[in-house]
Design a protein around this motif. Sequence first.
Motif, PDB file in Angstrom:
ATOM      1  N   THR A 108      47.689 -88.853  10.768  1.00 30.10           N
ATOM      2  CA  THR A 108      47.723 -88.569   9.330  1.00 30.10           C
ATOM      3  C   THR A 108      46.655 -89.355   8.557  1.00 30.10           C
ATOM      4  OG1 THR A 108      49.396 -90.277   9.024  1.00 30.10           O
ATOM      5  CG2 THR A 108      50.185 -88.030   9.350  1.00 30.10           C
ATOM      6  N   MET A 109      45.489 -89.516   9.147  1.00 27.18           N
ATOM      7  CA  MET A 109      44.420 -90.255   8.472  1.00 27.18           C
ATOM      8  C   MET A 109      43.698 -89.412   7.432  1.00 27.18           C
ATOM      9  SD  MET A 109      42.827 -92.498  11.587  1.00 27.18           S
ATOM     10  CE  MET A 109      41.474 -93.057  10.620  1.00 27.18           C
ATOM     11  N   TYR A 110      43.871 -88.119   7.499  1.00 31.46           N
ATOM     12  CA  TYR A 110      43.166 -87.218   6.577  1.00 31.46           C
ATOM     13  C   TYR A 110      44.160 -86.405   5.763  1.00 31.46           C
ATOM     14  CZ  TYR A 110      39.094 -88.445   9.319  1.00 31.46           C
ATOM     15  OH  TYR A 110      38.108 -89.153   9.944  1.00 31.46           O
ATOM     16  N   GLU A 111      43.726 -86.036   4.587  1.00 31.36           N
ATOM     17  CA  GLU A 111      44.527 -85.163   3.733  1.00 31.36           C
ATOM     18  C   GLU A 111      44.675 -83.804   4.426  1.00 31.36           C
ATOM     19  OE1 GLU A 111      46.069 -86.078   1.066  1.00 31.36           O
ATOM     20  OE2 GLU A 111      45.119 -88.018   0.775  1.00 31.36           O
ATOM     21  N   PRO A 112      45.579 -82.950   3.948  1.00 30.62           N
ATOM     22  CA  PRO A 112      45.781 -81.648   4.594  1.00 30.62           C
ATOM     23  C   PRO A 112      44.522 -80.790   4.745  1.00 30.62           C
ATOM     24  CG  PRO A 112      47.565 -82.096   3.080  1.00 30.62           C
ATOM     25  CD  PRO A 112      46.558 -83.204   2.895  1.00 30.62           C
ATOM     26  N   ASP A 113      43.481 -81.048   3.930  1.00 30.91           N
ATOM     27  CA  ASP A 113      42.253 -80.256   4.078  1.00 30.91           C
ATOM     28  C   ASP A 113      41.482 -80.614   5.359  1.00 30.91           C
ATOM     29  OD1 ASP A 113      40.942 -82.655   3.551  1.00 30.91           O
ATOM     30  OD2 ASP A 113      40.182 -82.038   1.608  1.00 30.91           O
ATOM     31  N   GLY A 114      41.848 -81.741   6.007  1.00 33.04           N
ATOM     32  CA  GLY A 114      41.233 -82.125   7.268  1.00 33.04           C
ATOM     33  C   GLY A 114      39.921 -82.879   7.157  1.00 33.04           C
ATOM     34  N   THR A 115      39.404 -83.056   5.952  1.00 28.86           N
ATOM     35  CA  THR A 115      38.128 -83.756   5.797  1.00 28.86           C
ATOM     36  C   THR A 115      38.209 -84.970   4.870  1.00 28.86           C
ATOM     37  OG1 THR A 115      37.476 -82.248   4.032  1.00 28.86           O
ATOM     38  CG2 THR A 115      36.728 -81.711   6.261  1.00 28.86           C
ATOM     39  N   THR A 116      39.072 -84.930   3.881  1.00 27.50           N
ATOM     40  CA  THR A 116      39.208 -86.033   2.936  1.00 27.50           C
ATOM     41  C   THR A 116      40.084 -87.127   3.536  1.00 27.50           C
ATOM     42  OG1 THR A 116      39.107 -84.428   1.133  1.00 27.50           O
ATOM     43  CG2 THR A 116      39.858 -86.645   0.581  1.00 27.50           C
ATOM     44  N   SER A 117      39.546 -88.342   3.585  1.00 34.33           N
ATOM     45  CA  SER A 117      40.293 -89.464   4.145  1.00 34.33           C
ATOM     46  C   SER A 117      41.411 -89.894   3.207  1.00 34.33           C
ATOM     47  CB  SER A 117      39.346 -90.642   4.392  1.00 34.33           C
ATOM     48  OG  SER A 117      40.032 -91.702   4.978  1.00 34.33           O
ATOM     49  N   ARG A 118      42.575 -90.194   3.772  1.00 34.03           N
ATOM     50  CA  ARG A 118      43.686 -90.707   2.971  1.00 34.03           C
ATOM     51  C   ARG A 118      43.367 -92.128   2.524  1.00 34.03           C
ATOM     52  NH1 ARG A 118      48.992 -87.990   3.472  1.00 34.03           N
ATOM     53  NH2 ARG A 118      48.652 -86.230   4.835  1.00 34.03           N
ATOM     54  N   LYS A 119      43.992 -92.552   1.442  1.00 36.06           N
ATOM     55  CA  LYS A 119      43.785 -93.890   0.888  1.00 36.06           C
ATOM     56  C   LYS A 119      44.872 -94.845   1.386  1.00 36.06           C
ATOM     57  CE  LYS A 119      40.394 -92.312  -1.539  1.00 36.06           C
ATOM     58  NZ  LYS A 119      39.067 -92.479  -1.046  1.00 36.06           N
ATOM     59  N   ASP A 120      44.593 -96.130   1.307  1.00 39.73           N
ATOM     60  CA  ASP A 120      45.487 -97.199   1.752  1.00 39.73           C
ATOM     61  C   ASP A 120      46.502 -97.521   0.651  1.00 39.73           C
ATOM     62  OD1 ASP A 120      46.563 -99.241   3.229  1.00 39.73           O
ATOM     63  OD2 ASP A 120      44.843-100.570   3.049  1.00 39.73           O
ATOM     64  N   VAL A 121      47.283 -96.542   0.238  1.00 45.49           N
ATOM     65  CA  VAL A 121      48.155 -96.651  -0.937  1.00 45.49           C
ATOM     66  C   VAL A 121      49.311 -97.628  -0.761  1.00 45.49           C
ATOM     67  CG1 VAL A 121      47.596 -94.352  -1.820  1.00 45.49           C
ATOM     68  CG2 VAL A 121      49.501 -94.635  -0.236  1.00 45.49           C
ATOM     69  N   LYS A 122      49.659 -98.016   0.459  1.00 49.43           N
ATOM     70  CA  LYS A 122      50.780 -98.925   0.688  1.00 49.43           C
ATOM     71  C   LYS A 122      50.334-100.377   0.883  1.00 49.43           C
ATOM     72  CE  LYS A 122      53.775 -95.421   2.663  1.00 49.43           C
ATOM     73  NZ  LYS A 122      54.588 -95.030   3.811  1.00 49.43           N
ATOM     74  N   ASN A 123      49.057-100.656   0.663  1.00 47.44           N
ATOM     75  CA  ASN A 123      48.545-102.010   0.833  1.00 47.44           C
ATOM     76  C   ASN A 123      49.180-102.942  -0.202  1.00 47.44           C
ATOM     77  OD1 ASN A 123      46.788-104.386   0.864  1.00 47.44           O
ATOM     78  ND2 ASN A 123      45.460-103.106   2.118  1.00 47.44           N
ATOM     79  N   LYS A 124      49.556-104.157   0.222  1.00 53.13           N
ATOM     80  CA  LYS A 124      50.160-105.129  -0.695  1.00 53.13           C
ATOM     81  C   LYS A 124      49.187-105.561  -1.786  1.00 53.13           C
ATOM     82  CE  LYS A 124      53.315-106.979   2.728  1.00 53.13           C
ATOM     83  NZ  LYS A 124      53.717-108.145   3.523  1.00 53.13           N
ATOM     84  N   ASP A 125      47.908-105.571  -1.465  1.00 51.41           N
ATOM     85  CA  ASP A 125      46.873-105.953  -2.426  1.00 51.41           C
ATOM     86  C   ASP A 125      46.456-104.707  -3.213  1.00 51.41           C
ATOM     87  OD1 ASP A 125      44.651-106.810  -3.834  1.00 51.41           O
ATOM     88  OD2 ASP A 125      43.729-107.813  -2.115  1.00 51.41           O
ATOM     89  N   GLU A 126      46.791-104.669  -4.488  1.00 52.69           N
ATOM     90  CA  GLU A 126      46.515-103.483  -5.319  1.00 52.69           C
ATOM     91  C   GLU A 126      45.030-103.113  -5.341  1.00 52.69           C
ATOM     92  OE1 GLU A 126      48.289-103.235  -9.189  1.00 52.69           O
ATOM     93  OE2 GLU A 126      50.030-104.402  -8.527  1.00 52.69           O
ATOM     94  N   LYS A 127      44.146-104.093  -5.220  1.00 54.97           N
ATOM     95  CA  LYS A 127      42.707-103.830  -5.251  1.00 54.97           C
ATOM     96  C   LYS A 127      42.254-103.021  -4.040  1.00 54.97           C
ATOM     97  CE  LYS A 127      42.037-108.313  -7.345  1.00 54.97           C
ATOM     98  NZ  LYS A 127      41.579-109.673  -7.045  1.00 54.97           N
TER      99      LYS A 127
END
Length: 85
Positions: free
Chosen positions: A58-77
Amino acid sequence: MKKIGILLLCFVAATKTFAQTPEADKILGLWLSEDKTGKIDIYKANGKYFGKLIWGKTMYEPDGTTSRKDVKNKDEKLRSRNLRA
């Protein structure tokens, strides 16, 4: 006799220090996640252990090309960075 005692103490201390390294380093290398949906590289730098996501189902969005973001990282930055560098 005192020199032999000091030498022996230094030898034991050095042996004990190096003896712990191989056991702890057994975690180094490439690992599959338990459900086999990701591959993680565990490495050591400056005496600390780190993990890097190498591959994930699940590293990519459903389109298969856009990388997912690290939204669960403890560091908001860091939440806006891509999972795949």
